[in-house]
Design a protein around this motif. Sequence first.
Motif, PDB file in Angstrom:
ATOM      1  N   PRO A  70      -7.258 -14.533   4.527  1.00  0.00           N
ATOM      2  CA  PRO A  70      -8.324 -14.266   3.402  1.00  0.00           C
ATOM      3  C   PRO A  70      -9.033 -13.176   3.400  1.00  0.00           C
ATOM      4  O   PRO A  70      -9.616 -12.551   2.263  1.00  0.00           O
ATOM      5  N   ALA A  71      -9.250 -12.546   4.659  1.00  0.00           N
ATOM      6  CA  ALA A  71     -10.133 -11.360   4.985  1.00  0.00           C
ATOM      7  C   ALA A  71      -9.269 -10.110   4.525  1.00  0.00           C
ATOM      8  O   ALA A  71      -9.752  -9.353   3.891  1.00  0.00           O
ATOM      9  N   ASP A  72      -7.945 -10.314   4.413  1.00  0.00           N
ATOM     10  CA  ASP A  72      -7.166  -9.344   3.880  1.00  0.00           C
ATOM     11  C   ASP A  72      -7.382  -9.201   2.347  1.00  0.00           C
ATOM     12  O   ASP A  72      -7.488  -8.061   1.804  1.00  0.00           O
ATOM     13  N   ALA A  73      -7.184 -10.430   1.719  1.00  0.00           N
ATOM     14  CA  ALA A  73      -7.555 -10.487   0.153  1.00  0.00           C
ATOM     15  C   ALA A  73      -8.951 -10.002  -0.086  1.00  0.00           C
ATOM     16  O   ALA A  73      -8.935  -9.342  -1.036  1.00  0.00           O
ATOM     17  N   LYS A  74     -10.039 -10.204   0.692  1.00  0.00           N
ATOM     18  CA  LYS A  74     -11.220  -9.714   0.379  1.00  0.00           C
ATOM     19  C   LYS A  74     -11.198  -8.260   0.461  1.00  0.00           C
ATOM     20  O   LYS A  74     -12.063  -7.520  -0.470  1.00  0.00           O
ATOM     21  N   ALA A  75     -10.651  -7.624   1.409  1.00  0.00           N
ATOM     22  CA  ALA A  75     -10.542  -6.198   1.702  1.00  0.00           C
ATOM     23  C   ALA A  75      -9.759  -5.350   0.503  1.00  0.00           C
ATOM     24  O   ALA A  75     -10.265  -4.463  -0.231  1.00  0.00           O
ATOM     25  N   MET A  76      -8.695  -6.124   0.014  1.00  0.00           N
ATOM     26  CA  MET A  76      -8.028  -5.612  -1.219  1.00  0.00           C
ATOM     27  C   MET A  76      -8.788  -5.501  -2.490  1.00  0.00           C
ATOM     28  O   MET A  76      -8.657  -4.677  -3.225  1.00  0.00           O
ATOM     29  N   ALA A  77      -9.572  -6.787  -2.605  1.00  0.00           N
ATOM     30  CA  ALA A  77     -10.250  -6.838  -3.908  1.00  0.00           C
ATOM     31  C   ALA A  77     -11.424  -6.007  -4.199  1.00  0.00           C
ATOM     32  O   ALA A  77     -11.742  -5.248  -4.802  1.00  0.00           O
ATOM     33  N   GLY A  78     -11.997  -5.260  -2.932  1.00  0.00           N
ATOM     34  CA  GLY A  78     -12.980  -4.338  -2.574  1.00  0.00           C
ATOM     35  C   GLY A  78     -12.590  -2.800  -2.521  1.00  0.00           C
ATOM     36  O   GLY A  78     -13.514  -2.157  -2.486  1.00  0.00           O
ATOM     37  N   ALA A  79     -11.302  -2.790  -2.517  1.00  0.00           N
ATOM     38  CA  ALA A  79     -10.668  -1.279  -2.163  1.00  0.00           C
ATOM     39  C   ALA A  79     -10.644  -0.574  -3.567  1.00  0.00           C
ATOM     40  O   ALA A  79     -10.536  -1.045  -4.599  1.00  0.00           O
ATOM     41  N   LYS A  80     -10.835   0.564  -3.233  1.00  0.00           N
ATOM     42  CA  LYS A  80     -10.679   1.777  -4.499  1.00  0.00           C
ATOM     43  C   LYS A  80      -9.191   2.334  -4.433  1.00  0.00           C
ATOM     44  O   LYS A  80      -8.588   2.718  -5.279  1.00  0.00           O
ATOM     45  N   LEU A  81      -8.544   2.293  -3.280  1.00  0.00           N
ATOM     46  CA  LEU A  81      -7.286   2.878  -2.987  1.00  0.00           C
ATOM     47  C   LEU A  81      -6.456   2.025  -1.909  1.00  0.00           C
ATOM     48  O   LEU A  81      -6.877   1.654  -0.963  1.00  0.00           O
ATOM     49  N   ILE A  82      -5.498   1.584  -2.384  1.00  0.00           N
ATOM     50  CA  ILE A  82      -4.532   0.774  -1.517  1.00  0.00           C
ATOM     51  C   ILE A  82      -3.272   1.786  -1.048  1.00  0.00           C
ATOM     52  O   ILE A  82      -2.694   2.084  -1.965  1.00  0.00           O
ATOM     53  N   VAL A  83      -3.070   1.945   0.331  1.00  0.00           N
ATOM     54  CA  VAL A  83      -2.149   2.945   0.556  1.00  0.00           C
ATOM     55  C   VAL A  83      -0.758   1.910   1.356  1.00  0.00           C
ATOM     56  O   VAL A  83      -1.026   1.045   2.241  1.00  0.00           O
ATOM     57  N   ILE A  84       0.292   2.105   0.628  1.00  0.00           N
ATOM     58  CA  ILE A  84       1.517   1.289   1.265  1.00  0.00           C
ATOM     59  C   ILE A  84       2.592   2.220   1.736  1.00  0.00           C
ATOM     60  O   ILE A  84       2.643   3.210   1.160  1.00  0.00           O
ATOM     61  N   ASN A  85       3.648   1.647   2.508  1.00  0.00           N
ATOM     62  CA  ASN A  85       4.743   2.362   3.028  1.00  0.00           C
ATOM     63  C   ASN A  85       5.593   2.371   1.950  1.00  0.00           C
ATOM     64  O   ASN A  85       6.320   3.539   1.399  1.00  0.00           O
ATOM     65  N   GLY A  86       5.784   1.284   1.220  1.00  0.00           N
ATOM     66  CA  GLY A  86       6.887   1.279   0.189  1.00  0.00           C
ATOM     67  C   GLY A  86       8.340   0.943   0.760  1.00  0.00           C
ATOM     68  O   GLY A  86       8.600   0.668   2.070  1.00  0.00           O
ATOM     69  N   LEU A  87       9.448   1.360   0.319  1.00  0.00           N
ATOM     70  CA  LEU A  87      10.934   1.026   0.491  1.00  0.00           C
ATOM     71  C   LEU A  87      10.812  -0.512   1.021  1.00  0.00           C
ATOM     72  O   LEU A  87      11.672  -0.863   1.760  1.00  0.00           O
ATOM     73  N   LYS A  88      10.076  -1.384   0.377  1.00  0.00           N
ATOM     74  CA  LYS A  88      10.304  -2.709   0.620  1.00  0.00           C
ATOM     75  C   LYS A  88       9.853  -3.198   2.279  1.00  0.00           C
ATOM     76  O   LYS A  88      10.175  -4.300   2.604  1.00  0.00           O
ATOM     77  N   PHE A  89       9.173  -2.259   2.674  1.00  0.00           N
ATOM     78  CA  PHE A  89       8.692  -2.681   4.072  1.00  0.00           C
ATOM     79  C   PHE A  89       7.674  -3.803   3.951  1.00  0.00           C
ATOM     80  O   PHE A  89       7.659  -4.800   5.189  1.00  0.00           O
ATOM     81  N   GLU A  90       6.560  -3.723   3.293  1.00  0.00           N
ATOM     82  CA  GLU A  90       5.778  -4.820   3.279  1.00  0.00           C
ATOM     83  C   GLU A  90       6.147  -5.994   2.088  1.00  0.00           C
ATOM     84  O   GLU A  90       5.563  -5.828   0.989  1.00  0.00           O
ATOM     85  N   GLY A  91       7.016  -6.713   2.491  1.00  0.00           N
ATOM     86  CA  GLY A  91       7.511  -7.788   1.396  1.00  0.00           C
ATOM     87  C   GLY A  91       6.619  -8.463   0.955  1.00  0.00           C
ATOM     88  O   GLY A  91       6.570  -9.216  -0.050  1.00  0.00           O
ATOM     89  N   TRP A  92       5.204  -8.856   1.572  1.00  0.00           N
ATOM     90  CA  TRP A  92       4.128  -9.535   1.200  1.00  0.00           C
ATOM     91  C   TRP A  92       3.128  -8.842   0.539  1.00  0.00           C
ATOM     92  O   TRP A  92       2.133  -9.609  -0.050  1.00  0.00           O
ATOM     93  N   MET A  93       3.232  -7.663   0.276  1.00  0.00           N
ATOM     94  CA  MET A  93       2.310  -6.704  -0.427  1.00  0.00           C
ATOM     95  C   MET A  93       2.152  -7.164  -2.013  1.00  0.00           C
ATOM     96  O   MET A  93       1.122  -7.301  -2.214  1.00  0.00           O
ATOM     97  N   THR A  94       3.155  -7.414  -2.889  1.00  0.00           N
ATOM     98  CA  THR A  94       2.990  -7.467  -4.049  1.00  0.00           C
ATOM     99  C   THR A  94       2.151  -8.869  -4.287  1.00  0.00           C
ATOM    100  O   THR A  94       1.421  -8.922  -5.283  1.00  0.00           O
ATOM    101  N   ARG A  95       2.483  -9.860  -3.511  1.00  0.00           N
ATOM    102  CA  ARG A  95       2.116 -11.333  -3.700  1.00  0.00           C
ATOM    103  C   ARG A  95       0.415 -11.242  -3.217  1.00  0.00           C
ATOM    104  O   ARG A  95      -0.399 -11.678  -3.820  1.00  0.00           O
TER     105      ARG A  95
END
Length: 312
Positions: A70-95
């Motif tokens: 839940p803390a991750d979701a809160k941080a995401m909701a308050g962010a102005k920029l989210i930086v990901i690796n991509g190449l399907k490394f973070e399989g949970w990120m889209t959700r």
Amino acid sequence: MPNRRALLGALAAGLILAHAPMAATAQEKLPVVASFSILGDFVKEVGGDRIALTTLVGPNGDAHVYSPTPADAKAMAGAKLIVINGLKFEGWMTRLIKSSGAKATVATATTGITPLEADDDHDHDKKGHGHDHGGVDPHAWQNVANARIYVANIRDALVKADPAGQANYEANATRYLAQLDAVEAEVKAAIARIPADRRKAITSHDAFGYFVKAYGIEFIAPQGVSTEAEASAKDVGRIIRQIKAEKIPAVFLENVTNPRLVERIAKESGARIGGRIFSDALSDAAGPAGTYIAMMKHNISQIEKALAAGPA
């Protein structure tokens, strides 16, 4: 009365300060989220003190099997920029982005990198996590040339999100890129000191493909590019036979995988354990790989020490 005058002066000064533009505070810093520790270090180096950074998968954490909180979701909701690796490394990120309601810009740090195909030539026992890299190897940071692309992408994303900080971000990136040049020179020099016929080793999972291609050393792994796949007895037996036949000098533990598999391979093959290297995550700040540059220096030091002397 002097005390009264002093009090009135202090009140007047307080009123002026209350209506004056405030200096930069933690609340005014650009809120940025990075998906995992290595990427977070890149963002920190470029963002400097203009950003408030949250890194979701922390030191020694395995992003392959991470479960957001839940803390991750809160941080995401308050962010102005989210930086990901991509190449399907973070399989949970889209959700996570969807469930958090995040409205931030999402920057993919591997944009412009030519991905390697994943080595799926393993007979794995699947755990059923549903994590799929889509046939590509996501561990692009293991080649320092790719790390420079990460940094450039992060710089550009930060400038777009915070145009007033452009000079800061560009200066930080330029400084850091020079440090990356220096560490890559160290890696190449260390590899050159290892005899060509000894540039082979065993790791837990296949996280070093970009390192292998860039620097001319071979890593063999019983697991594929994801730690979610368990190596089969067939894979383990094949690698033990290969170690004996080719006199591979060392096997390495990883900070994000269970050491028992590598310890078993070392025991049954006679290869030495060459130490612990860092693949998908940094160590904590007190450890030997608290930053990306420290990680690369530590890894190449362990590799050179284990391989240069030849078989045990």
